[in-house]
Design a protein around this motif. Structure first.
Motif, PDB file in Angstrom:
ATOM      1  N   LEU A 211       0.829  -1.202   0.000  1.00 56.44           N
ATOM      2  CA  LEU A 211       0.000   0.000   0.000  1.00 56.44           C
ATOM      3  C   LEU A 211       0.865   1.254   0.000  1.00 56.44           C
ATOM      4  CD1 LEU A 211      -3.047   0.648   0.069  1.00 56.44           C
ATOM      5  CD2 LEU A 211      -2.848   0.910   2.529  1.00 56.44           C
ATOM      6  N   ALA A 212       1.967   1.214   0.765  1.00 55.23           N
ATOM      7  CA  ALA A 212       2.873   2.363   0.819  1.00 55.23           C
ATOM      8  C   ALA A 212       3.540   2.590  -0.534  1.00 55.23           C
ATOM      9  CB  ALA A 212       3.926   2.146   1.897  1.00 55.23           C
ATOM     10  N   GLU A 213       3.927   1.500  -1.220  1.00 54.85           N
ATOM     11  CA  GLU A 213       4.537   1.633  -2.550  1.00 54.85           C
ATOM     12  C   GLU A 213       3.557   2.247  -3.537  1.00 54.85           C
ATOM     13  OE1 GLU A 213       5.810  -2.223  -3.652  1.00 54.85           O
ATOM     14  OE2 GLU A 213       7.355  -2.368  -2.076  1.00 54.85           O
ATOM     15  N   THR A 214       2.327   1.807  -3.482  1.00 51.99           N
ATOM     16  CA  THR A 214       1.300   2.359  -4.371  1.00 51.99           C
ATOM     17  C   THR A 214       1.061   3.824  -4.085  1.00 51.99           C
ATOM     18  OG1 THR A 214       0.218   0.206  -4.450  1.00 51.99           O
ATOM     19  CG2 THR A 214      -1.079   2.099  -5.152  1.00 51.99           C
TER      20      THR A 214
ATOM     21  N   GLY B  20      -9.876   3.046   4.843  1.00 52.74           N
ATOM     22  CA  GLY B  20     -10.545   1.760   5.015  1.00 52.74           C
ATOM     23  C   GLY B  20      -9.588   0.595   4.980  1.00 52.74           C
ATOM     24  N   LYS B  21      -8.701   0.574   3.988  1.00 49.22           N
ATOM     25  CA  LYS B  21      -7.777  -0.553   3.865  1.00 49.22           C
ATOM     26  C   LYS B  21      -6.725  -0.539   4.970  1.00 49.22           C
ATOM     27  CE  LYS B  21      -5.284  -3.238   0.410  1.00 49.22           C
ATOM     28  NZ  LYS B  21      -4.918  -3.367  -1.010  1.00 49.22           N
ATOM     29  N   SER B  22      -6.253   0.648   5.311  1.00 47.63           N
ATOM     30  CA  SER B  22      -5.215   0.717   6.351  1.00 47.63           C
ATOM     31  C   SER B  22      -5.762   0.318   7.712  1.00 47.63           C
ATOM     32  CB  SER B  22      -4.615   2.131   6.412  1.00 47.63           C
ATOM     33  OG  SER B  22      -5.606   3.091   6.750  1.00 47.63           O
ATOM     34  N   ILE B  23      -7.030   0.605   7.979  1.00 46.79           N
ATOM     35  CA  ILE B  23      -7.627   0.199   9.257  1.00 46.79           C
ATOM     36  C   ILE B  23      -7.640  -1.323   9.372  1.00 46.79           C
ATOM     37  CG2 ILE B  23      -9.811   0.062  10.523  1.00 46.79           C
ATOM     38  CD1 ILE B  23     -10.332   2.959   9.772  1.00 46.79           C
ATOM     39  N   VAL B  24      -8.018  -1.992   8.274  1.00 47.68           N
ATOM     40  CA  VAL B  24      -8.039  -3.456   8.279  1.00 47.68           C
ATOM     41  C   VAL B  24      -6.627  -4.010   8.462  1.00 47.68           C
ATOM     42  CG1 VAL B  24      -8.612  -5.527   6.965  1.00 47.68           C
ATOM     43  CG2 VAL B  24     -10.103  -3.531   6.850  1.00 47.68           C
TER      44      VAL B  24
ATOM     45  N   LEU C 178      -1.206   2.218  21.338  1.00 48.86           N
ATOM     46  CA  LEU C 178      -1.416   1.420  20.122  1.00 48.86           C
ATOM     47  C   LEU C 178      -2.554   1.987  19.288  1.00 48.86           C
ATOM     48  CD1 LEU C 178      -1.110  -2.253  21.472  1.00 48.86           C
ATOM     49  CD2 LEU C 178       0.590  -0.951  20.196  1.00 48.86           C
ATOM     50  N   LEU C 179      -3.652   2.321  19.954  1.00 47.42           N
ATOM     51  CA  LEU C 179      -4.793   2.891  19.229  1.00 47.42           C
ATOM     52  C   LEU C 179      -4.437   4.246  18.624  1.00 47.42           C
ATOM     53  CD1 LEU C 179      -7.806   2.053  21.599  1.00 47.42           C
ATOM     54  CD2 LEU C 179      -7.085   0.858  19.527  1.00 47.42           C
ATOM     55  N   GLY C 180      -3.681   5.049  19.387  1.00 48.47           N
ATOM     56  CA  GLY C 180      -3.296   6.367  18.885  1.00 48.47           C
ATOM     57  C   GLY C 180      -2.388   6.281  17.673  1.00 48.47           C
ATOM     58  N   LEU C 181      -1.387   5.412  17.718  1.00 47.00           N
ATOM     59  CA  LEU C 181      -0.486   5.248  16.575  1.00 47.00           C
ATOM     60  C   LEU C 181      -1.223   4.706  15.361  1.00 47.00           C
ATOM     61  CD1 LEU C 181       2.735   3.765  18.243  1.00 47.00           C
ATOM     62  CD2 LEU C 181       2.424   6.067  17.307  1.00 47.00           C
ATOM     63  N   ALA C 182      -2.121   3.742  15.593  1.00 48.13           N
ATOM     64  CA  ALA C 182      -2.893   3.182  14.476  1.00 48.13           C
ATOM     65  C   ALA C 182      -3.778   4.257  13.851  1.00 48.13           C
ATOM     66  CB  ALA C 182      -3.738   2.007  14.967  1.00 48.13           C
ATOM     67  N   GLY C 183      -4.398   5.085  14.691  1.00 48.16           N
ATOM     68  CA  GLY C 183      -5.235   6.165  14.168  1.00 48.16           C
ATOM     69  C   GLY C 183      -4.426   7.187  13.383  1.00 48.16           C
ATOM     70  N   TRP C 184      -3.220   7.466  13.868  1.00 48.73           N
ATOM     71  CA  TRP C 184      -2.363   8.439  13.162  1.00 48.73           C
ATOM     72  C   TRP C 184      -1.934   7.901  11.805  1.00 48.73           C
ATOM     73  CZ3 TRP C 184       2.675   8.733  11.360  1.00 48.73           C
ATOM     74  CH2 TRP C 184       3.134  10.019  11.048  1.00 48.73           C
ATOM     75  N   ILE C 185      -1.548   6.610  11.758  1.00 49.14           N
ATOM     76  CA  ILE C 185      -1.127   6.015  10.487  1.00 49.14           C
ATOM     77  C   ILE C 185      -2.278   6.004   9.493  1.00 49.14           C
ATOM     78  CG2 ILE C 185      -0.358   3.877   9.378  1.00 49.14           C
ATOM     79  CD1 ILE C 185       1.177   3.235  11.942  1.00 49.14           C
ATOM     80  N   ALA C 186      -3.465   5.614   9.964  1.00 49.94           N
ATOM     81  CA  ALA C 186      -4.618   5.539   9.068  1.00 49.94           C
ATOM     82  C   ALA C 186      -5.037   6.916   8.574  1.00 49.94           C
ATOM     83  CB  ALA C 186      -5.790   4.862   9.780  1.00 49.94           C
ATOM     84  N   GLY C 187      -4.808   7.956   9.390  1.00 53.31           N
ATOM     85  CA  GLY C 187      -5.271   9.291   9.019  1.00 53.31           C
ATOM     86  C   GLY C 187      -4.320  10.072   8.141  1.00 53.31           C
ATOM     87  N   VAL C 188      -3.054   9.599   8.020  1.00 56.54           N
ATOM     88  CA  VAL C 188      -2.064  10.338   7.220  1.00 56.54           C
ATOM     89  C   VAL C 188      -2.009   9.731   5.823  1.00 56.54           C
ATOM     90  CG1 VAL C 188       0.342  11.052   7.045  1.00 56.54           C
ATOM     91  CG2 VAL C 188      -0.735  10.895   9.283  1.00 56.54           C
ATOM     92  N   TYR C 189      -2.723  10.321   4.914  1.00 58.07           N
ATOM     93  CA  TYR C 189      -2.792   9.789   3.553  1.00 58.07           C
ATOM     94  C   TYR C 189      -1.564  10.176   2.738  1.00 58.07           C
ATOM     95  CZ  TYR C 189      -4.413   9.172  -1.244  1.00 58.07           C
ATOM     96  OH  TYR C 189      -4.534   8.799  -2.551  1.00 58.07           O
TER      97      TYR C 189
ATOM     98  N   LEU D 238      -8.834  -8.332   3.315  1.00 56.92           N
ATOM     99  CA  LEU D 238      -7.850  -7.659   2.464  1.00 56.92           C
ATOM    100  C   LEU D 238      -7.750  -8.314   1.090  1.00 56.92           C
ATOM    101  CD1 LEU D 238      -4.922  -7.011   4.981  1.00 56.92           C
ATOM    102  CD2 LEU D 238      -6.333  -5.283   3.859  1.00 56.92           C
ATOM    103  N   TYR D 239      -7.782  -9.656   1.068  1.00 57.04           N
ATOM    104  CA  TYR D 239      -7.605 -10.392  -0.183  1.00 57.04           C
ATOM    105  C   TYR D 239      -8.923 -10.737  -0.864  1.00 57.04           C
ATOM    106  CZ  TYR D 239      -2.741 -10.991   1.247  1.00 57.04           C
ATOM    107  OH  TYR D 239      -1.443 -10.759   1.607  1.00 57.04           O
ATOM    108  N   ASN D 240     -10.019 -10.294  -0.251  1.00 61.08           N
ATOM    109  CA  ASN D 240     -11.344 -10.630  -0.775  1.00 61.08           C
ATOM    110  C   ASN D 240     -11.489 -12.141  -0.903  1.00 61.08           C
ATOM    111  OD1 ASN D 240     -13.935 -10.020  -1.685  1.00 61.08           O
ATOM    112  ND2 ASN D 240     -13.287  -9.959  -3.838  1.00 61.08           N
ATOM    113  N   ASN D 241     -10.941 -12.866   0.075  1.00 61.07           N
ATOM    114  CA  ASN D 241     -10.955 -14.320   0.081  1.00 61.07           C
ATOM    115  C   ASN D 241     -12.082 -14.788   1.004  1.00 61.07           C
ATOM    116  OD1 ASN D 241     -10.343 -17.112   0.799  1.00 61.07           O
ATOM    117  ND2 ASN D 241      -8.354 -16.774  -0.173  1.00 61.07           N
ATOM    118  N   LYS D 242     -13.147 -15.292   0.392  1.00 67.90           N
ATOM    119  CA  LYS D 242     -14.334 -15.647   1.175  1.00 67.90           C
ATOM    120  C   LYS D 242     -14.077 -16.773   2.162  1.00 67.90           C
ATOM    121  CE  LYS D 242     -16.256 -13.288  -2.349  1.00 67.90           C
ATOM    122  NZ  LYS D 242     -15.473 -12.719  -3.478  1.00 67.90           N
TER     123      LYS D 242
END
Length: 481
Positions: free
Chosen positions: A112-115, A139-143, A188-199, A251-255
């Motif tokens: 995701l970072a490369e993209t 959405g994807k980063s939260i998952v 942990l929640l704060g770092l995860a929220g920061w990563i997800a929020g920085v596009y 993530l992989y849309n694998n049912k």
């Protein structure tokens, strides 16, 4: 289309297998059906999965190399493991599932970072961050982050549980540890929220800091929990692994992966609730109570008076001329590898017209269902196993109860002593029987660290020694009567 059908069949096999696990008689078949479904899903993914541009997986050498190595290691470990070490193996295997989920998150975050760092629509990505591009990133980063945190906690926590179960790691708690755990969780929640929020800038350094802190949290999470609570912890960590796996399926849309993860997560959660109910304790109390630990919080043993011993010959006579005998297995039975000797004794008594049943406490042993698995290995008839409620109804009509290595689950203090750390926990009410014989190696307290009031009651007799040797000796005495 074919891959979708395969995933559907795999999902149905998971559900059917889980359903069959609810009955000991069908549990083995249920495992095989679910395993077959998983095998089908794996092969379908390898050979039929295609990216949107038509690209297939490839790298078959690496894929099948990993499958072969994992299959060999898993098969050898499962075949060689002793029944006493089964809880450790389950915990370790569960930890491997959490590690896999965390590795998936690491891989997908890097992709995701490369993209993200490739040229993209500036108007969408920067001027209007609330656009579809930003929403997709969040959405994807939260998952991904959820899979990373939950999988890492499950992995490190399961490793600590494995170490505690085999005695290599002891319970450890320091003053204010629960507060530190809470603060670490908020970080942990704060770092995860920061990563997800920085596009605009996917910071991989912060991501790996989050990984390390998640692993550390898993260690701190399990380390202070007492040994008697390990069955609940293993069940809870199992549900964590399921949720982490479901994140990978999303993530992989694998049912199939999504369905399997959801089933494991839901089943683990329900089992955790049932285990807590069986102990009459809340999950919060289990997680912060440090019950049954070996550390400083162990309750002091109290002087209860004298106990009386019984000889092997007297035990054999008492069992042979009884109308009804109830056997209560515990971890001591597993330690002594005495399940086969126990079954032989049961068959001898049955041949002499004695009715024999087994009373199973939900948290006896070191993992959910430990005693059931142990007795199943010795081919004990499933119909002879009684759950706690059914067993308690029959103790008053039982001539002899033979307690084999069980301790806290038969301690009357759970009903009579409000100061006891096990007060309120439902127990097997063996003291209601006409005679109670307790086989133990010594008078050492159980995992809760307290004396067992049962040992000093008038109807109780102690039979010291290794469970396997004692049971074999009793069987010999019965044959000579």
């Amino acid at each position: 289309m074919l891959l979708t059908v395969i995933y559907l069949l795999a999902s149905v096999s998971f559900i059917l297998g889980l359903k069959m696990l609810s009955n000991p008689a069908s549990a083995r078949k249920g495992n095989l059906i679910a395993a077959a479904g998983m095998g089908l899903a794996i092969l379908g993914t390898i050979f039929l999965y295609e990216e949107s541009d038509g690209t297939k997986l490839g790298n078959y050498g690496w894929i099948f190399g990993g499958l072969i190595i994992g299959t060999v290691i898993g098969t050898l470990a499962a075949k060689k493991v002793k029944m006493t070490a089964m809880p450790e193996m389950v915990s370790l295997f569960n930890g491997m599932g959490g590690a896999c989920a965390a590795l998936i998150s690491i891989t997908e975050f890097n992709h995701l970072a490369e993209t993200l760092h490739q040229p993209h629509d500036v108007q969408l990505g920067e001027i209007f961050p609330a656009s579809a591009a930003y929403s997709a990133w969040v959405g994807k980063s939260i998952v991904i982050l959820a899979g990373l945190i939950i999988g890492s906690v499950s992995f490190s926590g399961s490793v600590i549980a494995w170490g505690k179960l085999n005695g290599k790691i002891h319970d450890f708690a320091f003053k204010g540890q629960h507060l530190i755990n809470g603060l670490l969780f908020l970080v942990l929640l704060g770092l995860a929220g920061w990563i997800a929020g920085v596009y605009e800038n996917a910071n991989t350094t912060v991501f790996y800091v989050l990984l390390i802190l998640s692993l550390l949290y898993g260690v701190f999470f399990v380390l202070p929990i007492g040994g008697a609570d390990m069955p609940v912890v293993i069940s809870l960590l199992n549900s964590f692994t399921g949720v982490a796996a479901a994140c990978g399926g999303f993530l992989y849309n694998n049912k199939a992966m999504l369905t399997g993860g959801i089933l494991v997560g839901a089943a683990g959660t329900l089992l955790t609730i049932l285990m807590c109910k069986a102990m009459n304790r809340s999950l919060l109390n289990v997680l912060i109570g440090s019950f049954g630990g070996h550390a400083g919080g162990v309750a002091a043993a109290r002087a209860q008076g004298n106990y009386k011993e019984i000889s092997l010959s007297d035990t054999a006579i008492l069992l042979t001329y009884a109308h009804k005998v109830m056997i209560v297995p515990g971890y001591g039975l597993a330690v002594a590898q005495a399940q086969h000797a126990c079954h032989e004794l049961e068959k001898l008594l049955t041949e002499k017209g004695v009715e024999v049943k087994y009373a199973i406490h939900p948290v006896a042993g070191r993992m959910p269902g430990h005693m059931n698995v142990l007795l199943a290995e010795a081919d004990v008839d499933y119909d002879q196993l009684l759950e706690m409620e059914a067993a308690n109804e029959q103790f008053s009509n039982t001539d002899v109860v033979l307690v084999l290595g069980a301790n806290d689950v038969v301690n009357p203090a759970a009903k009579t002593d409000p100061a006891s750390p096990i007060y309120g926990m439902p127990i097997l009410e063996v003291e209601l029987a006409k005679n109670c014989i307790v086989n133990k190696r010594s008078m050492k307290p159980g995992y809760a660290g307290i004396e067992n009031e049962l040992f000093f009651q008038p109807k109780t007799s102690m039979l010291f020694g290794d469970a396997k040797k004692v049971l074999e000796a009793i069987s010999t005495e019965i044959k000579n009567l």
